[in-house]
Design an enzyme around this catalytic site. Structure first.
Site, short mmCIF file in Angstrom:
data_model
loop_
_atom_site.label_atom_id
_atom_site.label_comp_id
_atom_site.label_asym_id
_atom_site.label_seq_id
_atom_site.Cartn_x
_atom_site.Cartn_y
_atom_site.Cartn_z
N ARG A 76 6.04 1.60 -8.59
CA ARG A 76 5.58 2.99 -8.67
C ARG A 76 5.76 3.56 -10.08
O ARG A 76 6.83 3.45 -10.66
CB ARG A 76 6.34 3.85 -7.66
CG ARG A 76 6.06 3.48 -6.22
CD ARG A 76 6.95 4.22 -5.24
NE ARG A 76 6.56 3.94 -3.87
CZ ARG A 76 7.02 2.89 -3.16
NH1 ARG A 76 7.89 2.05 -3.71
NH2 ARG A 76 6.60 2.68 -1.92
N HIS A 101 1.37 -0.02 -7.48
CA HIS A 101 0.81 -1.38 -7.51
C HIS A 101 -0.57 -1.47 -8.16
O HIS A 101 -1.46 -2.15 -7.66
CB HIS A 101 0.75 -1.94 -6.10
CG HIS A 101 2.08 -2.27 -5.50
ND1 HIS A 101 3.19 -2.57 -6.26
CD2 HIS A 101 2.49 -2.34 -4.19
CE1 HIS A 101 4.21 -2.82 -5.45
NE2 HIS A 101 3.82 -2.68 -4.21
N HIS A 175 2.99 -10.32 -3.99
CA HIS A 175 3.47 -9.47 -2.90
C HIS A 175 3.41 -10.19 -1.55
O HIS A 175 3.05 -9.59 -0.53
CB HIS A 175 2.64 -8.18 -2.86
CG HIS A 175 3.36 -7.00 -2.33
ND1 HIS A 175 3.46 -6.73 -0.98
CD2 HIS A 175 4.02 -5.99 -2.95
CE1 HIS A 175 4.13 -5.60 -0.80
NE2 HIS A 175 4.49 -5.14 -1.98
N TYR A 177 4.74 -11.59 1.87
CA TYR A 177 5.78 -11.29 2.86
C TYR A 177 6.19 -12.61 3.52
O TYR A 177 5.39 -13.25 4.20
CB TYR A 177 5.25 -10.36 3.94
CG TYR A 177 4.90 -8.96 3.52
CD1 TYR A 177 5.61 -7.87 4.03
CD2 TYR A 177 3.83 -8.69 2.65
CE1 TYR A 177 5.27 -6.57 3.69
CE2 TYR A 177 3.49 -7.40 2.31
CZ TYR A 177 4.22 -6.34 2.83
OH TYR A 177 3.88 -5.05 2.49
N ASP A 248 13.70 -1.18 0.05
CA ASP A 248 12.50 -1.12 -0.79
C ASP A 248 12.99 -0.84 -2.20
O ASP A 248 12.51 0.06 -2.88
CB ASP A 248 11.57 -0.01 -0.30
CG ASP A 248 10.17 -0.12 -0.89
OD1 ASP A 248 9.93 -1.06 -1.70
OD2 ASP A 248 9.31 0.72 -0.59
N GLU A 309 9.67 -9.28 -4.85
CA GLU A 309 8.73 -8.96 -5.92
C GLU A 309 9.44 -9.04 -7.27
O GLU A 309 10.00 -8.07 -7.76
CB GLU A 309 8.14 -7.57 -5.69
CG GLU A 309 7.47 -7.40 -4.33
CD GLU A 309 7.31 -5.95 -3.92
OE1 GLU A 309 6.83 -5.14 -4.76
OE2 GLU A 309 7.68 -5.60 -2.79
#
Length: 345
Positions: A76, A101, A175, A177, A248, A309
């Protein structure tokens, strides 16, 4: 070892990298998206260990960035603006007033040029793209390449390279998962994670760094000796709650150990180790995954995957003491992250 190419439509291709040990990786030229990673468990069962859609067309409007290359700036950018050498640049607002992103049409949703590379010991697909001046508001024409390489050591090596003709900002990541249970049989609560990090970045209510770097001591963010992700997901700590119950957050690596991250899942016996030259990692536990998405193996729910990440920090644009994301016109951006899959003996 070999590579297979599937044409999905007039412009989309899917590459499948196969090694000689039963591991394979599927990658799209759209967004550089990893759609599947298939590795054996301790019983020899080969299963998918990442989150991906059943229908490739669902990646076009994917709010989760499943498997994608994200940038130009991963993470961000506060208030969607930054200043370089006295000039202020405004970038795409796509998360409230902030930039996330790379913006609405960042690198995660462009068609990349592709090149196949095969050697005696590895198979690779090299993806390249030219992002023009003022793309999403960023300065400079950027030439970027991301190479995915699979070898017989079950290493998935991701190399990033970029150059610019004007001072700019850049930090790229993947990114994906991960879910080592295999085929999304369970959530990632039972993943045991070790991170070589004694510091993490504090977030505010909008998940923007406050500028404070905190010690992990005696917190749910202390992964130095290993911790189950469930500990943070279920933690009453304010920082876990701000992230909608989970993680996060950006962790700064201490670089004291051989591996930066180790992930284990006991039932399958699978181990994922991560080694990178990046200064830190955002760990995100899928707290915002919505129910009802049609994934390859099942319908979606929260906590179906965890991202690692590896990147520098966009917080450096507004705060001192964070890893820089500035790329000078005469420099080359070169970063590498290696994801290695194994079985616990």
């Amino acid at each position: 070892m070999n590579i297979k190419i599937e044409n999905l439509n007039d412009s989309w291709k899917q590459f499948t990298l196969n090694n000689d040990r039963g591991m394979s990786v599927k990658i799209l030229n759209y967004g550089g998206i990893i759609t599947g990673i298939f590795v054996p468990d301790k019983h020899g069962n080969v299963e998918n260990v990442v989150v991906g859609y059943k229908d490739y067309r669902d990646y076009v409007k994917d709010p989760n960035y499943f498997g994608a290359i994200v940038g130009r700036v991963a993470g961000r950018i506060q208030d969607s603006s930054f200043t370089l050498d006295g000039q202020t640049y405004t970038v795409d607002e796509n998360e409230g007033k902030h930039h996330l992103h790379g913006g609405r049409n960042g690198l995660h949703c462009v068609i990349w040029d592709d090149e196949i590379i095969e050697t005696d010991s590895s198979v690779s697909v090299k993806l390249s793209y030219r992002s023009l001046e003022e793309d999403r508001g960023y300065p400079g024409n950027l030439t970027v390449a991301v190479t995915y390489t699979l070898n017989n050591d079950n290493d998935l090596i991701v190399n990033y390279e970029a150059t610019t003709d004007k001072k700019t900002v850049l930090t790229l990541t993947n990114h994906t998962y991960f879910n080592l249970n295999g085929n999304l049989k369970e959530t990632i609560h039972n993943h045991h994670v070790t991170v070589d990090s004694s510091r993490f970045v504090e977030l505010d209510e909008e998940l923007i760094p406050t500028g404070k770097i905190l010690s992990v001591d005696k917190t749910s963010f202390d992964f130095r000796n290993g911790k189950y992700l469930a500990d943070g997901i279920e933690s009453p700590a304010e920082q876990n709650k701000l992230a909608l119950n989970g993680y996060d957050h950006y962790f700064l690596f201490d670089k004291q150990k051989d591996k930066d991250v180790i992930v284990k899942e006991e039932n399958s016996g699978r181990i994922l180790t991560i080694k990178t030259n990046q200064p830190g990692v955002v760990i995100y536990t899928g707290n915002n995954i919505k129910n009802g998405l049609e994934l390859a193996e099942r319908s979606s729910e929260k906590y179906l995957g965890v991202t690692f990440e590896t990147q520098s920090s966009p917080a450096s644009l507004h705060n001192e003491g964070f890893p820089s994301i500035i790329l000078e016109a005469d420099d080359t951006y070169e970063q590498q992250t290696v994801f290695t899959f194994g079985i616990e003996k």
